[in-house]
Design a protein around this motif. Sequence first.
Motif, mmCIF file in Angstrom:
data_model
loop_
_atom_site.group_PDB
_atom_site.id
_atom_site.type_symbol
_atom_site.label_atom_id
_atom_site.label_comp_id
_atom_site.label_asym_id
_atom_site.label_seq_id
_atom_site.Cartn_x
_atom_site.Cartn_y
_atom_site.Cartn_z
ATOM 1 N N VAL A 1 5.741 -87.706 -4.357
ATOM 2 C CA VAL A 1 6.631 -87.661 -3.190
ATOM 3 C C VAL A 1 5.855 -88.095 -1.951
ATOM 4 O O VAL A 1 6.325 -88.921 -1.161
ATOM 5 C CB VAL A 1 7.222 -86.247 -3.004
ATOM 6 C CG1 VAL A 1 8.017 -86.151 -1.705
ATOM 7 C CG2 VAL A 1 8.087 -85.861 -4.195
ATOM 8 N N ALA A 2 4.656 -87.556 -1.790
ATOM 9 C CA ALA A 2 3.818 -87.913 -0.638
ATOM 10 C C ALA A 2 3.532 -89.410 -0.621
ATOM 11 O O ALA A 2 3.611 -90.050 0.430
ATOM 12 C CB ALA A 2 2.512 -87.115 -0.677
ATOM 13 N N ALA A 3 3.222 -89.974 -1.779
ATOM 14 C CA ALA A 3 2.942 -91.414 -1.850
ATOM 15 C C ALA A 3 4.177 -92.226 -1.472
ATOM 16 O O ALA A 3 4.072 -93.211 -0.733
ATOM 17 C CB ALA A 3 2.462 -91.789 -3.251
ATOM 18 N N ARG A 4 5.355 -91.820 -1.966
ATOM 19 C CA ARG A 4 6.587 -92.560 -1.642
ATOM 20 C C ARG A 4 6.914 -92.478 -0.157
ATOM 21 O O ARG A 4 7.444 -93.416 0.418
ATOM 22 C CB ARG A 4 7.771 -92.024 -2.452
ATOM 23 C CG ARG A 4 7.661 -92.371 -3.897
ATOM 24 C CD ARG A 4 8.820 -92.958 -4.619
ATOM 25 N NE ARG A 4 10.096 -93.144 -4.050
ATOM 26 C CZ ARG A 4 11.240 -92.815 -4.652
ATOM 27 N NH1 ARG A 4 11.222 -92.225 -5.833
ATOM 28 N NH2 ARG A 4 12.386 -93.066 -4.074
ATOM 29 N N LEU A 5 6.612 -91.335 0.452
ATOM 30 C CA LEU A 5 6.890 -91.164 1.877
ATOM 31 C C LEU A 5 5.750 -91.669 2.755
ATOM 32 O O LEU A 5 5.868 -91.661 3.979
ATOM 33 C CB LEU A 5 7.146 -89.679 2.182
ATOM 34 C CG LEU A 5 8.373 -89.057 1.531
ATOM 35 C CD1 LEU A 5 8.417 -87.560 1.824
ATOM 36 C CD2 LEU A 5 9.644 -89.746 1.984
ATOM 37 N N THR B 1 0.077 -82.580 2.305
ATOM 38 C CA THR B 1 0.243 -81.410 3.169
ATOM 39 C C THR B 1 1.524 -81.513 4.012
ATOM 40 O O THR B 1 2.133 -80.503 4.336
ATOM 41 C CB THR B 1 -0.976 -81.214 4.085
ATOM 42 O OG1 THR B 1 -1.209 -82.426 4.811
ATOM 43 C CG2 THR B 1 -2.207 -80.828 3.282
ATOM 44 N N ARG B 2 1.928 -82.719 4.352
ATOM 45 C CA ARG B 2 3.194 -82.912 5.091
ATOM 46 C C ARG B 2 4.388 -82.573 4.201
ATOM 47 O O ARG B 2 5.393 -82.041 4.669
ATOM 48 C CB ARG B 2 3.319 -84.345 5.595
ATOM 49 C CG ARG B 2 2.433 -84.683 6.744
ATOM 50 C CD ARG B 2 3.184 -84.504 8.071
ATOM 51 N NE ARG B 2 2.274 -84.702 9.172
ATOM 52 C CZ ARG B 2 2.249 -85.787 9.929
ATOM 53 N NH1 ARG B 2 3.083 -86.762 9.713
ATOM 54 N NH2 ARG B 2 1.383 -85.867 10.917
ATOM 55 N N VAL B 3 4.283 -82.908 2.919
ATOM 56 C CA VAL B 3 5.341 -82.557 1.969
ATOM 57 C C VAL B 3 5.403 -81.035 1.844
ATOM 58 O O VAL B 3 6.495 -80.452 1.850
ATOM 59 C CB VAL B 3 5.114 -83.232 0.599
ATOM 60 C CG1 VAL B 3 6.153 -82.773 -0.412
ATOM 61 C CG2 VAL B 3 5.140 -84.744 0.742
ATOM 62 N N HIS B 4 4.249 -80.388 1.757
ATOM 63 C CA HIS B 4 4.208 -78.921 1.708
ATOM 64 C C HIS B 4 4.910 -78.338 2.932
ATOM 65 O O HIS B 4 5.696 -77.392 2.813
ATOM 66 C CB HIS B 4 2.775 -78.407 1.667
ATOM 67 C CG HIS B 4 2.035 -78.766 0.429
ATOM 68 N ND1 HIS B 4 0.664 -78.586 0.310
ATOM 69 C CD2 HIS B 4 2.436 -79.290 -0.756
ATOM 70 C CE1 HIS B 4 0.275 -78.979 -0.882
ATOM 71 N NE2 HIS B 4 1.334 -79.417 -1.542
ATOM 72 N N GLN B 5 4.627 -78.896 4.100
ATOM 73 C CA GLN B 5 5.242 -78.397 5.335
ATOM 74 C C GLN B 5 6.745 -78.636 5.336
ATOM 75 O O GLN B 5 7.511 -77.773 5.774
ATOM 76 C CB GLN B 5 4.592 -79.040 6.565
ATOM 77 C CG GLN B 5 4.986 -78.370 7.864
ATOM 78 C CD GLN B 5 4.571 -76.899 7.921
ATOM 79 O OE1 GLN B 5 3.437 -76.557 7.602
ATOM 80 N NE2 GLN B 5 5.492 -76.033 8.302
ATOM 81 N N ALA B 6 7.194 -79.777 4.849
ATOM 82 C CA ALA B 6 8.633 -80.061 4.764
ATOM 83 C C ALA B 6 9.324 -79.040 3.861
ATOM 84 O O ALA B 6 10.454 -78.614 4.143
ATOM 85 C CB ALA B 6 8.870 -81.480 4.254
ATOM 86 N N ASP C 1 14.142 -95.136 -0.915
ATOM 87 C CA ASP C 1 13.037 -95.975 -0.471
ATOM 88 C C ASP C 1 11.877 -95.071 -0.039
ATOM 89 O O ASP C 1 11.417 -94.275 -0.810
ATOM 90 C CB ASP C 1 13.478 -96.944 0.630
ATOM 91 C CG ASP C 1 14.594 -97.876 0.145
ATOM 92 O OD1 ASP C 1 14.545 -98.298 -1.028
ATOM 93 O OD2 ASP C 1 15.514 -98.151 0.932
ATOM 94 N N ALA C 2 11.469 -95.172 1.197
ATOM 95 C CA ALA C 2 10.320 -94.385 1.672
ATOM 96 C C ALA C 2 10.751 -93.279 2.629
ATOM 97 O O ALA C 2 10.004 -92.897 3.525
ATOM 98 C CB ALA C 2 9.307 -95.303 2.343
ATOM 99 N N GLU C 3 11.976 -92.761 2.434
ATOM 100 C CA GLU C 3 12.493 -91.741 3.346
ATOM 101 C C GLU C 3 13.242 -90.655 2.592
ATOM 102 O O GLU C 3 13.748 -90.881 1.497
ATOM 103 C CB GLU C 3 13.449 -92.377 4.360
ATOM 104 C CG GLU C 3 12.795 -93.378 5.277
ATOM 105 C CD GLU C 3 13.770 -93.933 6.296
ATOM 106 O OE1 GLU C 3 14.973 -93.587 6.254
ATOM 107 O OE2 GLU C 3 13.324 -94.714 7.139
ATOM 108 N N VAL C 4 13.351 -89.505 3.245
ATOM 109 C CA VAL C 4 14.198 -88.430 2.740
ATOM 110 C C VAL C 4 15.638 -88.852 3.025
ATOM 111 O O VAL C 4 15.931 -89.436 4.078
ATOM 112 C CB VAL C 4 13.867 -87.096 3.448
ATOM 113 C CG1 VAL C 4 14.838 -86.010 3.059
ATOM 114 C CG2 VAL C 4 12.432 -86.690 3.141
#
Length: 121
Positions: free
Chosen positions: A23-27, A32-37, A61-64
């Motif tokens: 997920v982190a790579a796709r975004l 750590t940002r994914v953990h925070q999200a 794509d590269a977004e939620v």
Amino acid sequence: MSSIPAAADVLDPEVEVLPLPDVAARLDQPVTRVHQALRDHHLLALRRGGVLAVPADFLVDAEVVKGLPGTITVLHDAGFTPDEMLRWLFTADESLPGRPIDALRGNRGREVKRRAQALAF
């Protein structure tokens, strides 16, 4: 630091999930940002096979997916658990029609949020 909230694997086994590093790579963000999200209720995770993962349908794509964080917040504020949120997002709703996650992906976020808000009452 608080723990990362995670649901049980309440989804159909055919629903594709991505481990958090993917997920982190796709975004294009650090994990750590994914953990925070996840802690901020902008994303939901589940444990599949002992691995923390996010449904692939939550990303485009590269977004939620637009509208997903707001919908999760509405459901959280209504008292839904992460398990219940995932079930609701991935269960067909005749009034949409289809699954709420598909409606969000189809840019029908207002309809989804309206239904989520109605669940609170």
